[in-house]
Design a protein around this motif. Structure first.
Motif, PDB file in Angstrom:
ATOM      1  N   ARG A 172       5.315   5.097 -16.613  1.00 38.25           N
ATOM      2  CA  ARG A 172       3.919   4.998 -17.038  1.00 38.25           C
ATOM      3  C   ARG A 172       2.969   5.074 -15.830  1.00 38.25           C
ATOM      4  N   ALA A 173       3.372   4.438 -14.740  1.00 38.84           N
ATOM      5  CA  ALA A 173       2.539   4.507 -13.532  1.00 38.84           C
ATOM      6  C   ALA A 173       2.427   5.938 -13.029  1.00 38.84           C
ATOM      7  N   LEU A 174       3.496   6.706 -13.145  1.00 31.95           N
ATOM      8  CA  LEU A 174       3.456   8.109 -12.735  1.00 31.95           C
ATOM      9  C   LEU A 174       2.534   8.929 -13.641  1.00 31.95           C
ATOM     10  N   LEU A 175       2.580   8.645 -14.932  1.00 34.63           N
ATOM     11  CA  LEU A 175       1.779   9.406 -15.886  1.00 34.63           C
ATOM     12  C   LEU A 175       0.288   9.137 -15.744  1.00 34.63           C
ATOM     13  N   PHE A 176      -0.060   7.897 -15.389  1.00 35.90           N
ATOM     14  CA  PHE A 176      -1.473   7.507 -15.385  1.00 35.90           C
ATOM     15  C   PHE A 176      -2.054   7.276 -13.992  1.00 35.90           C
ATOM     16  N   GLU A 236       0.820  -1.212   0.000  1.00 38.66           N
ATOM     17  CA  GLU A 236       0.000   0.000   0.000  1.00 38.66           C
ATOM     18  C   GLU A 236       0.858   1.268   0.000  1.00 38.66           C
ATOM     19  N   GLY A 237       2.143   1.102  -0.313  1.00 36.13           N
ATOM     20  CA  GLY A 237       3.036   2.257  -0.290  1.00 36.13           C
ATOM     21  C   GLY A 237       3.481   2.728  -1.661  1.00 36.13           C
ATOM     22  N   ALA A 238       2.767   2.296  -2.713  1.00 35.72           N
ATOM     23  CA  ALA A 238       3.178   2.659  -4.073  1.00 35.72           C
ATOM     24  C   ALA A 238       3.182   4.171  -4.277  1.00 35.72           C
ATOM     25  N   GLY A 239       2.186   4.849  -3.716  1.00 34.21           N
ATOM     26  CA  GLY A 239       2.112   6.300  -3.887  1.00 34.21           C
ATOM     27  C   GLY A 239       3.323   7.010  -3.316  1.00 34.21           C
ATOM     28  N   ASP A 240       3.789   6.568  -2.163  1.00 34.13           N
ATOM     29  CA  ASP A 240       4.973   7.171  -1.549  1.00 34.13           C
ATOM     30  C   ASP A 240       6.193   7.001  -2.452  1.00 34.13           C
ATOM     31  N   ARG A 241       6.364   5.794  -2.974  1.00 35.54           N
ATOM     32  CA  ARG A 241       7.538   5.518  -3.820  1.00 35.54           C
ATOM     33  C   ARG A 241       7.470   6.293  -5.132  1.00 35.54           C
ATOM     34  N   LEU A 242       6.258   6.388  -5.699  1.00 32.50           N
ATOM     35  CA  LEU A 242       6.116   7.146  -6.942  1.00 32.50           C
ATOM     36  C   LEU A 242       6.431   8.619  -6.714  1.00 32.50           C
ATOM     37  N   ASP A 243       6.047   9.153  -5.571  1.00 35.30           N
ATOM     38  CA  ASP A 243       6.389  10.544  -5.250  1.00 35.30           C
ATOM     39  C   ASP A 243       7.904  10.711  -5.165  1.00 35.30           C
ATOM     40  N   ILE A 244       8.574   9.748  -4.557  1.00 41.72           N
ATOM     41  CA  ILE A 244      10.037   9.798  -4.434  1.00 41.72           C
ATOM     42  C   ILE A 244      10.692   9.764  -5.811  1.00 41.72           C
ATOM     43  N   LEU A 245      10.200   8.874  -6.681  1.00 33.49           N
ATOM     44  CA  LEU A 245      10.819   8.702  -8.001  1.00 33.49           C
ATOM     45  C   LEU A 245      10.376   9.758  -9.002  1.00 33.49           C
ATOM     46  N   ASN A 246       9.401  10.568  -8.622  1.00 32.39           N
ATOM     47  CA  ASN A 246       8.979  11.680  -9.481  1.00 32.39           C
ATOM     48  C   ASN A 246       9.862  12.904  -9.264  1.00 32.39           C
ATOM     49  N   ASP A 247      10.798  12.790  -8.354  1.00 36.27           N
ATOM     50  CA  ASP A 247      11.755  13.857  -8.062  1.00 36.27           C
ATOM     51  C   ASP A 247      12.663  14.101  -9.275  1.00 36.27           C
ATOM     52  N   THR A 248      13.343  15.232  -9.260  1.00 41.98           N
ATOM     53  CA  THR A 248      14.228  15.570 -10.393  1.00 41.98           C
ATOM     54  C   THR A 248      15.352  14.556 -10.578  1.00 41.98           C
ATOM     55  N   GLU A 249      15.706  13.809  -9.526  1.00 42.70           N
ATOM     56  CA  GLU A 249      16.751  12.802  -9.647  1.00 42.70           C
ATOM     57  C   GLU A 249      16.167  11.395  -9.792  1.00 42.70           C
ATOM     58  N   GLY A 250      14.886  11.314 -10.091  1.00 50.59           N
ATOM     59  CA  GLY A 250      14.211  10.029 -10.205  1.00 50.59           C
ATOM     60  C   GLY A 250      14.164   9.478 -11.618  1.00 50.59           C
ATOM     61  N   VAL A 251      13.036   8.843 -11.956  1.00 46.91           N
ATOM     62  CA  VAL A 251      12.955   8.101 -13.231  1.00 46.91           C
ATOM     63  C   VAL A 251      13.099   8.980 -14.465  1.00 46.91           C
ATOM     64  N   TRP A 252      12.784  10.260 -14.349  1.00 44.91           N
ATOM     65  CA  TRP A 252      12.824  11.116 -15.543  1.00 44.91           C
ATOM     66  C   TRP A 252      14.246  11.423 -15.991  1.00 44.91           C
ATOM     67  N   ARG A 253      15.232  11.071 -15.180  1.00 46.41           N
ATOM     68  CA  ARG A 253      16.624  11.243 -15.611  1.00 46.41           C
ATOM     69  C   ARG A 253      17.066  10.135 -16.567  1.00 46.41           C
ATOM     70  N   CYS A 254      16.306   9.048 -16.610  1.00 49.63           N
ATOM     71  CA  CYS A 254      16.661   7.917 -17.487  1.00 49.63           C
ATOM     72  C   CYS A 254      16.603   8.346 -18.953  1.00 49.63           C
TER      73      CYS A 254
END
Length: 259
Positions: free
Chosen positions: A253-257, A210-228
């Motif tokens: 994709r999970a972040l976008l949708f 039940e912690g997916a939202g927390d992790r997605l917030d972390i990876l939505n950071d400027t140093e997260g998945v968008w740096r790939c």
């Protein structure tokens, strides 16, 4: 427990007999001792090796019979612990999984195998790097099951299909081969890196978590998945065959949708 093979002694052991099936290998290692060296330098050792030997065997030969000060990590020697990740001929691999026969030069030519520490992490000595920044990123994505509310009265049931959803990313052994093959990570160590994202993926898509939202917030950071930058280096480097780039794209994709 990961063992760091290190010695202050340069004493040579008794060299074993050379098999008639052995080939001569020139093992070229990037050496660095911060106590005496201003910068890393290459040293080459001529070693008899069987085609079925692993690169780790060659490192042991140098350590035990030529120069006891050679420093590297190793533990299980079976491709499970991930301790002996290094650059082998310029490619991130586990020394215990790469066989000499797969690196042999054409018949009649001496084979040269180059070994260097993985990139993007500070070299402490020879092939030994400081793994703490890597594990710091791993811990930051909360790589554990998160649930809220009361404890269940029975085990959390999961269907076969739900388990298969994240099966690939459960295979990670935290060797850092993927993360340290990433050009973005080389140039900016603050990027979470592929391994951290893979371990976040493993729980984001776990139906019991039940912690997916927390992790997605972390990876939505400027140093997260968008740096790939989707270079596929990470997928090519993974010794466990994980589709690392695919996992990163699924998190994007999970972040976008997610709304």
């Amino acid at each position: 427990m990961t063992a760091t093979v290190e010695s202050t002694s340069g004493t040579r052991g008794k060299v074993p007999e050379v098999s008639k099936d052995a080939v001569l290998v020139a093992l070229k290692i990037l050496r660095y001792n911060p106590e005496v060296d201003d910068a890393p330098h290459w040293e080459t050792y001529d070693i008899p090796a069987l085609p079925t030997d692993r690169v780790l065997n060659l490192l042991h030969y140098v350590k035990w019979y030529i120069d006891g000060t050679l420093t590297f990590r190793r533990s299980c020697a079976h491709g499970i612990c991930g301790s002996d990740a290094m650059q082998i001929n310029g490619i991130n691999r586990l020394a215990c999984k790469v066989l000499v026969k797969d690196l042999l030069a054409r018949k009649g030519k001496t084979t040269t195998i180059t070994l260097a520490p993985i990139k993007g992490l500070e070299a402490r000595k020879d092939l030994l790097v400081d793994m703490e920044p890597f594990f710091e990123a791993f811990r930051a994505v909360k790589p554990y099951l998160i649930t809220y509310g009361n404890e269940p009265t029975r085990e959390r049931i999961q269907s076969v299909a739900d388990r298969e959803r994240f099966d690939d990313t459960t295979k990670c052994i935290l060797c850092a081969c993927c993360t340290t093959s990433c050009p973005v990570y080389w140039t900016d160590g603050s990027y979470f890196g592929p391994a951290a994202i893979v371990n976040a993926h493993r729980f984001i898509f776990d139906s019991r978590d039940e912690g997916a939202g927390d992790r997605l917030d972390i990876l939505n950071d400027t140093e997260g998945v968008w740096r790939c930058r989707t270079t596929f280096n990470c997928t090519d480097a993974c010794p466990r065959g994980i589709q690392v780039t695919k996992a990163i794209q699924e998190v994007k994709r999970a972040l976008l949708f997610r709304r």
